[in-house]
Design a protein around this motif. Structure first.
Motif, PDB file in Angstrom:
ATOM      1  N   LYS A   1       0.815  -1.217   0.000  1.00 16.76           N
ATOM      2  CA  LYS A   1       0.000   0.000   0.000  1.00 16.76           C
ATOM      3  C   LYS A   1       0.851   1.271   0.000  1.00 16.76           C
ATOM      4  CE  LYS A   1      -4.442  -1.592   1.978  1.00 16.76           C
ATOM      5  NZ  LYS A   1      -4.517  -2.838   1.365  1.00 16.76           N
ATOM      6  N   VAL A   2       1.908   1.208  -0.797  1.00 16.30           N
ATOM      7  CA  VAL A   2       2.727   2.397  -1.007  1.00 16.30           C
ATOM      8  C   VAL A   2       1.873   3.426  -1.759  1.00 16.30           C
ATOM      9  CG1 VAL A   2       4.572   3.082  -2.580  1.00 16.30           C
ATOM     10  CG2 VAL A   2       4.967   1.264  -0.927  1.00 16.30           C
ATOM     11  N   ASP A   3       1.978   4.699  -1.385  1.00 19.68           N
ATOM     12  CA  ASP A   3       1.117   5.705  -2.029  1.00 19.68           C
ATOM     13  C   ASP A   3       1.554   5.979  -3.468  1.00 19.68           C
ATOM     14  OD1 ASP A   3      -0.567   6.605   0.322  1.00 19.68           O
ATOM     15  OD2 ASP A   3       1.454   6.829   1.128  1.00 19.68           O
ATOM     16  N   VAL A   4       2.862   6.177  -3.658  1.00 20.63           N
ATOM     17  CA  VAL A   4       3.378   6.490  -5.005  1.00 20.63           C
ATOM     18  C   VAL A   4       4.524   5.530  -5.316  1.00 20.63           C
ATOM     19  CG1 VAL A   4       4.312   8.293  -6.519  1.00 20.63           C
ATOM     20  CG2 VAL A   4       2.891   8.937  -4.554  1.00 20.63           C
ATOM     21  N   ILE A   5       4.485   4.944  -6.513  1.00 25.41           N
ATOM     22  CA  ILE A   5       5.590   4.076  -6.960  1.00 25.41           C
ATOM     23  C   ILE A   5       6.299   4.786  -8.105  1.00 25.41           C
ATOM     24  CG2 ILE A   5       6.203   1.888  -8.077  1.00 25.41           C
ATOM     25  CD1 ILE A   5       3.655   0.660  -6.851  1.00 25.41           C
ATOM     26  N   GLU A   6       7.571   5.142  -7.895  1.00 22.10           N
ATOM     27  CA  GLU A   6       8.336   5.701  -9.020  1.00 22.10           C
ATOM     28  C   GLU A   6       8.843   4.504  -9.827  1.00 22.10           C
ATOM     29  OE1 GLU A   6      10.789   9.596  -9.853  1.00 22.10           O
ATOM     30  OE2 GLU A   6      11.824   8.367  -8.377  1.00 22.10           O
ATOM     31  N   ALA A   7       8.224   4.303 -10.988  1.00 26.61           N
ATOM     32  CA  ALA A   7       8.440   3.060 -11.739  1.00 26.61           C
ATOM     33  C   ALA A   7       9.672   3.106 -12.616  1.00 26.61           C
ATOM     34  CB  ALA A   7       7.207   2.772 -12.582  1.00 26.61           C
ATOM     35  N   GLY A   8      10.221   4.269 -12.867  1.00 28.45           N
ATOM     36  CA  GLY A   8      11.411   4.350 -13.710  1.00 28.45           C
ATOM     37  C   GLY A   8      11.569   5.730 -14.300  1.00 28.45           C
ATOM     38  N   PHE A   9      12.379   5.782 -15.333  1.00 21.85           N
ATOM     39  CA  PHE A   9      12.740   7.034 -15.995  1.00 21.85           C
ATOM     40  C   PHE A   9      12.489   6.787 -17.481  1.00 21.85           C
ATOM     41  CE2 PHE A   9      16.783   9.958 -16.428  1.00 21.85           C
ATOM     42  CZ  PHE A   9      16.051  10.849 -17.187  1.00 21.85           C
ATOM     43  N   ALA A  10      11.230   7.006 -17.885  1.00 20.55           N
ATOM     44  CA  ALA A  10      10.762   6.511 -19.183  1.00 20.55           C
ATOM     45  C   ALA A  10      11.621   6.938 -20.366  1.00 20.55           C
ATOM     46  CB  ALA A  10       9.316   6.942 -19.388  1.00 20.55           C
ATOM     47  N   ALA A  11      12.157   8.154 -20.328  1.00 22.62           N
ATOM     48  CA  ALA A  11      12.900   8.638 -21.499  1.00 22.62           C
ATOM     49  C   ALA A  11      14.332   8.112 -21.548  1.00 22.62           C
ATOM     50  CB  ALA A  11      12.907  10.169 -21.513  1.00 22.62           C
ATOM     51  N   SER A  12      14.760   7.396 -20.508  1.00 23.11           N
ATOM     52  CA  SER A  12      16.178   7.011 -20.479  1.00 23.11           C
ATOM     53  C   SER A  12      16.488   5.864 -21.432  1.00 23.11           C
ATOM     54  CB  SER A  12      16.617   6.656 -19.053  1.00 23.11           C
ATOM     55  OG  SER A  12      15.984   5.471 -18.635  1.00 23.11           O
ATOM     56  N   SER A  13      15.526   5.031 -21.747  1.00 23.45           N
ATOM     57  CA  SER A  13      15.745   3.945 -22.715  1.00 23.45           C
ATOM     58  C   SER A  13      14.393   3.344 -23.078  1.00 23.45           C
ATOM     59  CB  SER A  13      16.617   2.848 -22.104  1.00 23.45           C
ATOM     60  OG  SER A  13      15.873   2.146 -21.122  1.00 23.45           O
ATOM     61  N   ASN A  14      14.366   2.596 -24.190  1.00 22.97           N
ATOM     62  CA  ASN A  14      13.114   1.920 -24.565  1.00 22.97           C
ATOM     63  C   ASN A  14      12.713   0.931 -23.481  1.00 22.97           C
ATOM     64  OD1 ASN A  14      12.954   3.303 -26.900  1.00 22.97           O
ATOM     65  ND2 ASN A  14      13.960   1.703 -28.131  1.00 22.97           N
ATOM     66  N   GLY A  15      13.722   0.275 -22.909  1.00 23.03           N
ATOM     67  CA  GLY A  15      13.444  -0.705 -21.860  1.00 23.03           C
ATOM     68  C   GLY A  15      12.741  -0.061 -20.687  1.00 23.03           C
ATOM     69  N   ASP A  16      13.223   1.087 -20.251  1.00 20.11           N
ATOM     70  CA  ASP A  16      12.599   1.726 -19.095  1.00 20.11           C
ATOM     71  C   ASP A  16      11.215   2.270 -19.456  1.00 20.11           C
ATOM     72  OD1 ASP A  16      13.201   1.663 -16.445  1.00 20.11           O
ATOM     73  OD2 ASP A  16      13.900   3.724 -16.316  1.00 20.11           O
ATOM     74  N   PHE A  17      11.063   2.736 -20.690  1.00 19.72           N
ATOM     75  CA  PHE A  17       9.737   3.188 -21.139  1.00 19.72           C
ATOM     76  C   PHE A  17       8.743   2.037 -20.995  1.00 19.72           C
ATOM     77  CE2 PHE A  17       6.405   3.591 -24.273  1.00 19.72           C
ATOM     78  CZ  PHE A  17       6.037   4.921 -24.192  1.00 19.72           C
ATOM     79  N   GLU A  18       9.147   0.852 -21.495  1.00 18.08           N
ATOM     80  CA  GLU A  18       8.252  -0.314 -21.441  1.00 18.08           C
ATOM     81  C   GLU A  18       7.951  -0.723 -19.998  1.00 18.08           C
ATOM     82  OE1 GLU A  18       6.517  -1.379 -23.815  1.00 18.08           O
ATOM     83  OE2 GLU A  18       7.540  -0.188 -25.345  1.00 18.08           O
ATOM     84  N   CYS A  19       8.959  -0.609 -19.122  1.00 13.44           N
ATOM     85  CA  CYS A  19       8.732  -0.966 -17.708  1.00 13.44           C
ATOM     86  C   CYS A  19       7.690  -0.030 -17.093  1.00 13.44           C
ATOM     87  CB  CYS A  19      10.021  -0.815 -16.886  1.00 13.44           C
ATOM     88  SG  CYS A  19      11.188  -2.111 -17.170  1.00 13.44           S
ATOM     89  N   VAL A  20       7.863   1.275 -17.305  1.00  9.50           N
ATOM     90  CA  VAL A  20       6.919   2.234 -16.711  1.00  9.50           C
ATOM     91  C   VAL A  20       5.517   1.953 -17.249  1.00  9.50           C
ATOM     92  CG1 VAL A  20       6.298   4.678 -16.490  1.00  9.50           C
ATOM     93  CG2 VAL A  20       8.714   3.998 -16.395  1.00  9.50           C
ATOM     94  N   LYS A  21       5.441   1.698 -18.557  1.00  7.12           N
ATOM     95  CA  LYS A  21       4.130   1.466 -19.176  1.00  7.12           C
ATOM     96  C   LYS A  21       3.484   0.199 -18.594  1.00  7.12           C
ATOM     97  CE  LYS A  21       2.123   1.317 -23.760  1.00  7.12           C
ATOM     98  NZ  LYS A  21       2.337   0.195 -24.653  1.00  7.12           N
ATOM     99  N   ALA A  22       4.282  -0.875 -18.505  1.00  4.68           N
ATOM    100  CA  ALA A  22       3.730  -2.140 -17.992  1.00  4.68           C
ATOM    101  C   ALA A  22       3.242  -1.954 -16.553  1.00  4.68           C
ATOM    102  CB  ALA A  22       4.789  -3.235 -18.058  1.00  4.68           C
ATOM    103  N   ILE A  23       3.995  -1.233 -15.758  1.00  2.00           N
ATOM    104  CA  ILE A  23       3.602  -1.026 -14.357  1.00  2.00           C
ATOM    105  C   ILE A  23       2.353  -0.136 -14.306  1.00  2.00           C
ATOM    106  CG2 ILE A  23       4.345   0.032 -12.161  1.00  2.00           C
ATOM    107  CD1 ILE A  23       7.202  -1.038 -12.872  1.00  2.00           C
ATOM    108  N   ALA A  24       2.312   0.872 -15.180  1.00  2.00           N
ATOM    109  CA  ALA A  24       1.131   1.754 -15.222  1.00  2.00           C
ATOM    110  C   ALA A  24      -0.119   0.959 -15.597  1.00  2.00           C
ATOM    111  CB  ALA A  24       1.373   2.881 -16.219  1.00  2.00           C
ATOM    112  N   GLU A  25       0.062  -0.057 -16.455  1.00  2.00           N
ATOM    113  CA  GLU A  25      -1.085  -0.888 -16.849  1.00  2.00           C
ATOM    114  C   GLU A  25      -1.534  -1.808 -15.710  1.00  2.00           C
ATOM    115  OE1 GLU A  25       0.478  -2.794 -20.324  1.00  2.00           O
ATOM    116  OE2 GLU A  25      -0.086  -1.089 -21.598  1.00  2.00           O
ATOM    117  N   ALA A  26      -0.552  -2.339 -14.974  1.00  2.00           N
ATOM    118  CA  ALA A  26      -0.870  -3.393 -14.001  1.00  2.00           C
ATOM    119  C   ALA A  26      -1.353  -2.879 -12.648  1.00  2.00           C
ATOM    120  CB  ALA A  26       0.361  -4.272 -13.788  1.00  2.00           C
TER     121      ALA A  26
END
Ligand code: KIV
Ligand code: ZN
Length: 512
Positions: free
Chosen positions: A39-64
Motif C-alpha cells: 500500500k505504497v502511495d506512489v511508486i516511481e516506476a522508472g525514468f521513461a525517457a532514459s531507454s526503450n526498456g525503461d519506457f516499457e517498464c513504466v508502461k507495464a507497471i502503469a497498466e498493471a
C-alpha cells in the motif's frame, strides 16, 4: 497541515541506480505488485525517457497497478516529459517527476547553464507538463546544496506554473538532521505560495543519516511526503530506507502523530523480494528486516522477553511480517499449514497452482532439512511468481568430488531449451568446478563480478542462498539460487543469471 505522511517508493528508479541492481521488466513488475500490496502511495516506476526498456517498464507497471499512483522521472525538457506522459497513459493515477539541478556546482560544472537559464527551463518545463498531467512533482537536484535565495525563486515559479509536489533532494547525503529540517522550514516560510504544494524529502545515506534527515524534514520542515527505497537500496550508500521510516513513524506515533497508508505486514516479504532480485543481501543487524532484528541472544534479554515482551521489544515482529507462529514446519506439515504460513508471512500467491508448486518445493526441501524456518519459506517462494516459460537453462542435478590435496571435479546436468546436457570440469574448489562445468557447455564468456553465499537461517543445517552477478557486453545481471547444498545453490544461481543474460528483456540504466 495534513497529518497523512505520503510514502513515495523509488526502489525501481533511484534504487535501481545502485551498480549491479538493474532489474528486468518482469522483476520490476513483480516488485511493483508487491509495493501495491504494501500500500505504497506512489511508486516511481522508472525514468521513461532514459531507454526503450525503461519506457516499457513504466508502461507495464502503469497498466498493471491500480491502487498506487505511478510516477516516472523526467528531465526538464519537452521530449522527456512527453515520453514519460506517454508511458504513464494507462495509469489510473499518474504523476510526472521533473528534475533539474539548482546548486551552483551542478549548474556550472554539469549543466553548464547560468542560474537564469535554469530558472527559465524549470518554469517552462512545468508549464509544458501541466498541459499534459495534473499531478506534477518538481525536484531541484542537489537542492540542499543550492543557494536558498535562488531556490526560493525557482520553487515559487514552478508552484505558480502548477507543480503540486516540491521535493527537496539531499542528492549527495550531505545534510545534518536539524539543518535539513530548518532548510525546508525556511523555504516553506519564505515562498509565498508554498502552501499550494505538498513538500517532500529525498535523502541519500552517504553519512548514514538519510532516515534521520528525512524525519527532521517531516518534523521540523513540515514535509508530508518521504521518498525512500526498500532496504535503503540506492546509489553509493543508498537512499532513505522505507521500512525504517515507516516503522519509526508507526512505533513513535506518540511523537510524530502522523497517519500512514502502509500495510506493514508486507514489509518483510517485500524486503526479501528486493534483496533476492537485486542480489543485495540484507545485513543481519539491519533495523526491522535483518535476520537478528527481533532475536534476543543474551540470557537476561531472553528472560525479560519471556516475562513481558515489551521489556526489550519496541515493535511486534509480526507487525512487519515475521511470523508470530513459532511452530517450525517440517516434512509432516500439510498443505494447509504451509498455505497459512505463507499468509502470515505476507506472501501473496497469484493462483492455487503457484501454491501447489511452492508446496512441492517445500516438501522436497523438508525431505532434506528437518526444520523449515520462515526464512527458508521466503527463499523458496521468492521466484514462484516469475514466469520461467521462456527460460533457456534449467538445473537438473550435480555431482562433484573433492578431496584434500586433489583438484575438485564436477559434473552438472542441466537442460537447454528442454534438452538435457552435461558439462564437466575441474576447478579450484567444488563451486568453481561446477560453474566451469556449466560454462564449458554454454560458453557465455560472461565475467563474474560478484559471488556471495548467505546462510538463510543461521546454522550449518541452513539453506545457502547464493548470488551471482554476471557482466557481458555492457549488461549486468543477478542470479540467485538457494539449496541446502551450496554447490547446487551456486549452480542454480549461475544458470539463473545466464537465463537473464539470454533474455531479450532490456536492461536499463535508470538515470542516463
Ligand atoms: O537524488 C536526487 O537528487 C534524485 C533526483 C532525481 C530527485 O534522485
Ligand atoms: Zn536520489
Amino acid at each position: 497541515m495534513s497529518d497523512k505522511l505520503i510514502i513515495f517508493d523509488t526502489t525501481l528508479r533511484d534504487g535501481e541506480q545502485s551498480p549491479g541492481a538493474s532489474m528486468t521488466r518482469d522483476e520490476k513488475l513483480r516488485i511493483a505488485r508487491q509495493l501495491e500490496r504494501l500500500k505504497v502511495d506512489v511508486i516511481e516506476a522508472g525514468f521513461a525517457a532514459s531507454s526503450n526498456g525503461d519506457f516499457e517498464c513504466v508502461k507495464a507497471i502503469a497498466e498493471a497497478i491500480k491502487e498506487s499512483t505511478i510516477c516516472s522521472l523526467a528531465r526538464a525538457n519537452d521530449r522527456d516529459i512527453s515520453r514519460a506522459t506517454d508511458a504513464l497513459k494507462p495509469a489510473r493515477s499518474a504523476r510526472l517527476h521533473i528534475f533539474l539541478a539548482t546548486s551552483a556546482l551542478h549548474m556550472e560544472k554539469k549543466l553548464r547553464m547560468t542560474p537564469d537559464q535554469v530558472f527559465e527551463q524549470a518554469k517552462q518545463s512545468v508549464r509544458f507538463a501541466r498541459n499534459l498531467l495534473d499531478d506534477i512533482e518538481f525536484s531541484p537536484e542537489d537542492g540542499y546544496r543550492s543557494d536558498p535565495d535562488f531556490l526560493c525563486r525557482v520553487l515559487e515559479s514552478v508552484i505558480a506554473e502548477g507543480a503540486t509536489t516540491i521535493n527537496v533532494p539531499d542528492t549527495v547525503g550531505y545534510a545534518i538532521p536539524e539543518l535539513y529540517g530548518n532548510f525546508i522550514k525556511n523555504l516553506r516560510e519564505r515562498i509565498p505560495n508554498s502552501d499550494k504544494a505538498v513538500w517532500s524529502v529525498h535523502c541519500h545515506n552517504d553519512l548514514g543519516m538519510a532516515v534521520a534527515n528525512s524525519l527532521a524534514g517531516v518534523m521540523i520542515g513540515g514535509a508530508r511526503q518521504v521518498e525512500c527505497t526498500i532496504n535503503g537500496l540506492g546509489e553509493r550508500a543508498g537512499n532513505c530506507s522505507l521500512e525504517e521510516i515507516v516503522m519509526a513513524v508507526k512505533t513513535r506515533k506518540d511523537y510524530f502523530n502522523l497517519s500512514l497508508g502502509i500495510d506493514t505486514k508486507h514489509i518483510l516479504a517485500t524486503s526479501r523480494m528486493v534483496s533476492q532480485t537485486t542480489g543485495f543481501v540484507v545485513q543481519p543487524n539491519k533495523a526491522v528486516v535483518g535476520a537478528n532484528a527481533f532475536a534476543h541472544a543474551s540470557g537476561i534479554h531472553q528472560d525479560g522477553v519471556l516475562k513481558a515482551r515489551d521489556t526489550y521489544e519496541i515493535m511486534r515482529a509480526e507487525d512487519v511480517g515475521w511470523s508470530a507462529n513459532k511452530i517450525v514446519l517440517g516434512k509432516l506439515s500439510g498443505r494447509n499449514a504451509f498455505k497459512q504460513r505463507l499468509q502470515e508471512l505476507g506472501v501473496a500467491m497469484e493462483s492455487e497452482a503457484d501454491v501447489n508448486s511452492a508446496f512441492i518445493k517445500f516438501k522436497d526441501l523438508a525431505d532434506r532439512k528437518s526444520e523449515i524456518f520462515d526464512e527458508d519459506i521466503l527463499a523458496l517462494v521468492s521466484d514462484e511468481s516469475i514466469s520461467h516459460d521462456n527460460e533457456q537453462y534449467s538445473f537438473v542435478s550435480l555431482s562433484q568430488h573433492s578431496e584434500t590435496g586433489e583438484r575438485p571435479q564436477a559434473s552438472v546436468v542441466f537442460t537447454v531449451l528442454g534438452k538435457e546436457v552435461r558439462g564437466q570440469s575441474d576447478g579450484n574448489g567444488p563451486v568453481d568446478a561446477s560453474l566451469k562445468a556449466i560454462e564449458s557447455h554454454v560458453k557465455s564468456g560472461a565475467e563474474m563480478v560478484l559471488y556471495s553465499v548467505n546462510a538463510i537461517s543461521g546454522s550449518t543445517e541452513s539453506q545457502g542462498e547464493v548470488t551471482v552477478r554476471l557482466q557481458n557486453s555492457g549488461r549486468v545481471v543477478n542470479g540467485v539460487g538457494s539449496d541446502p547444498d551450496i554447490v547446487v545453490a551456486s549452480a542454480k544461481a549461475y544458470l539463473s543469471a545466464l537465463n537473464k543474460l539470454q533474455s531479450k528483456a532490456d536492461r536499463v540504466a535508470a538515470q542516463g
